[in-house]
Design a protein around this motif. Structure first.
Motif, mmCIF file in Angstrom:
data_model
loop_
_atom_site.group_PDB
_atom_site.id
_atom_site.type_symbol
_atom_site.label_atom_id
_atom_site.label_comp_id
_atom_site.label_asym_id
_atom_site.label_seq_id
_atom_site.Cartn_x
_atom_site.Cartn_y
_atom_site.Cartn_z
ATOM 1 N N PHE A 98 0.823 -1.210 0.000
ATOM 2 C CA PHE A 98 0.000 0.000 0.000
ATOM 3 C C PHE A 98 0.855 1.257 0.000
ATOM 4 O O PHE A 98 0.498 2.259 -0.608
ATOM 5 N N ASP A 99 1.989 1.207 0.664
ATOM 6 C CA ASP A 99 2.860 2.382 0.690
ATOM 7 C C ASP A 99 3.465 2.643 -0.680
ATOM 8 O O ASP A 99 3.536 3.785 -1.116
ATOM 9 N N SER A 100 3.882 1.588 -1.369
ATOM 10 C CA SER A 100 4.508 1.797 -2.676
ATOM 11 C C SER A 100 3.486 2.132 -3.760
ATOM 12 O O SER A 100 3.803 2.863 -4.699
ATOM 13 N N GLN A 101 2.254 1.642 -3.630
ATOM 14 C CA GLN A 101 1.260 1.876 -4.676
ATOM 15 C C GLN A 101 0.430 3.138 -4.464
ATOM 16 O O GLN A 101 0.142 3.853 -5.416
ATOM 17 N N TYR A 102 0.050 3.413 -3.218
ATOM 18 C CA TYR A 102 -0.928 4.462 -2.975
ATOM 19 C C TYR A 102 -0.438 5.601 -2.077
ATOM 20 O O TYR A 102 -0.670 6.763 -2.366
ATOM 21 N N LEU A 103 0.206 5.287 -0.973
ATOM 22 C CA LEU A 103 0.484 6.302 0.044
ATOM 23 C C LEU A 103 1.753 7.097 -0.221
ATOM 24 O O LEU A 103 1.773 8.308 -0.025
ATOM 25 N N HIS A 104 2.819 6.449 -0.608
ATOM 26 C CA HIS A 104 4.122 7.064 -0.860
ATOM 27 C C HIS A 104 4.647 7.815 0.362
ATOM 28 O O HIS A 104 5.199 8.896 0.262
ATOM 29 N N VAL A 105 4.451 7.230 1.557
ATOM 30 C CA VAL A 105 4.949 7.821 2.797
ATOM 31 C C VAL A 105 6.412 7.450 2.982
ATOM 32 O O VAL A 105 7.219 8.272 3.404
ATOM 33 N N GLY A 106 6.766 6.238 2.689
ATOM 34 C CA GLY A 106 8.131 5.750 2.839
ATOM 35 C C GLY A 106 8.316 4.999 4.135
ATOM 36 O O GLY A 106 8.014 5.504 5.206
ATOM 37 N N ASN A 107 8.796 3.783 4.036
ATOM 38 C CA ASN A 107 9.070 2.906 5.185
ATOM 39 C C ASN A 107 7.866 2.703 6.091
ATOM 40 O O ASN A 107 8.009 2.603 7.302
ATOM 41 N N MET A 108 6.703 2.622 5.539
ATOM 42 C CA MET A 108 5.500 2.357 6.313
ATOM 43 C C MET A 108 5.514 0.943 6.888
ATOM 44 O O MET A 108 4.943 0.687 7.938
ATOM 45 N N TYR A 109 6.213 0.029 6.228
ATOM 46 C CA TYR A 109 6.267 -1.356 6.701
ATOM 47 C C TYR A 109 7.048 -1.481 8.003
ATOM 48 O O TYR A 109 6.904 -2.464 8.707
ATOM 49 N N ASP A 110 7.886 -0.505 8.331
ATOM 50 C CA ASP A 110 8.623 -0.554 9.590
ATOM 51 C C ASP A 110 7.765 -0.174 10.793
ATOM 52 O O ASP A 110 7.962 -0.692 11.887
ATOM 53 N N ILE A 111 6.815 0.727 10.608
ATOM 54 C CA ILE A 111 6.038 1.210 11.752
ATOM 55 C C ILE A 111 4.637 0.626 11.824
ATOM 56 O O ILE A 111 3.977 0.743 12.851
ATOM 57 N N ALA A 112 4.174 -0.024 10.769
ATOM 58 C CA ALA A 112 2.829 -0.609 10.763
ATOM 59 C C ALA A 112 2.634 -1.658 11.856
ATOM 60 O O ALA A 112 1.580 -1.674 12.497
ATOM 61 N N PRO A 113 3.603 -2.533 12.144
ATOM 62 C CA PRO A 113 3.390 -3.502 13.233
ATOM 63 C C PRO A 113 3.191 -2.848 14.594
ATOM 64 O O PRO A 113 2.436 -3.350 15.420
ATOM 65 N N PHE A 114 3.830 -1.722 14.826
ATOM 66 C CA PHE A 114 3.676 -1.049 16.113
ATOM 67 C C PHE A 114 2.294 -0.402 16.242
ATOM 68 O O PHE A 114 1.725 -0.359 17.323
ATOM 69 N N TYR A 115 1.742 0.095 15.141
ATOM 70 C CA TYR A 115 0.375 0.619 15.180
ATOM 71 C C TYR A 115 -0.622 -0.499 15.499
ATOM 72 O O TYR A 115 -1.522 -0.324 16.319
ATOM 73 N N VAL A 116 -0.465 -1.635 14.847
ATOM 74 C CA VAL A 116 -1.365 -2.760 15.101
ATOM 75 C C VAL A 116 -1.169 -3.276 16.525
ATOM 76 O O VAL A 116 -2.136 -3.636 17.202
ATOM 77 N N LEU A 117 0.065 -3.281 17.004
ATOM 78 C CA LEU A 117 0.348 -3.694 18.377
ATOM 79 C C LEU A 117 -0.378 -2.798 19.372
ATOM 80 O O LEU A 117 -1.000 -3.287 20.320
ATOM 81 N N LEU A 118 -0.346 -1.504 19.162
ATOM 82 C CA LEU A 118 -1.044 -0.583 20.066
ATOM 83 C C LEU A 118 -2.551 -0.791 20.035
ATOM 84 O O LEU A 118 -3.209 -0.775 21.080
ATOM 85 N N ILE A 119 -3.098 -1.008 18.854
ATOM 86 C CA ILE A 119 -4.551 -1.192 18.735
ATOM 87 C C ILE A 119 -4.983 -2.491 19.418
ATOM 88 O O ILE A 119 -5.971 -2.522 20.162
ATOM 89 N N ILE A 120 -4.261 -3.578 19.204
ATOM 90 C CA ILE A 120 -4.645 -4.854 19.810
ATOM 91 C C ILE A 120 -4.443 -4.820 21.314
ATOM 92 O O ILE A 120 -5.270 -5.328 22.078
#
Length: 87
Positions: free
Chosen positions: A48-70
């Motif tokens: 999703f970051d490479s196709q749509y968002l173009h934020v950069g290195n979203m795959y590094d911080i996405a697990p921590f967001y899901v960790l906080l939500i769970i």
């Protein structure tokens, strides 16, 4: 000199932390499910970051967001057991 330690171990430690906490600290099955979940989540976030968002290195911080939500809803992880202490 110690040659057995390298800087690349810190990258693995950062990936392991949300995996173990997400699955539950006292559950081996939870660690396996957490590892698969974090692996799939990193790949989906990278897509999703490479196709749509173009934020950069979203795959590094996405697990921590899901960790906080769970952890917000299940403080002991997905398969962790709630310890009851009596005084």
């Amino acid at each position: 000199m110690v040659n057995g330690v390298s800087d690349s171990l810190s990258i693995m430690g950062i990936k392991v932390f949300p995996t173990v906490i997400l699955g539950g600290l006292d559950s081996i099955v939870g660690a396996i499910v957490g590892g698969i979940t974090i692996g799939v989540l990193e790949n989906v976030a990278e897509f999703f970051d490479s196709q749509y968002l173009h934020v950069g290195n979203m795959y590094d911080i996405a697990p921590f967001y899901v960790l906080l939500i769970i952890l917000w809803f299940k403080p002991y992880g997905l398969f962790g057991t709630k310890d009851i202490e009596r005084i």
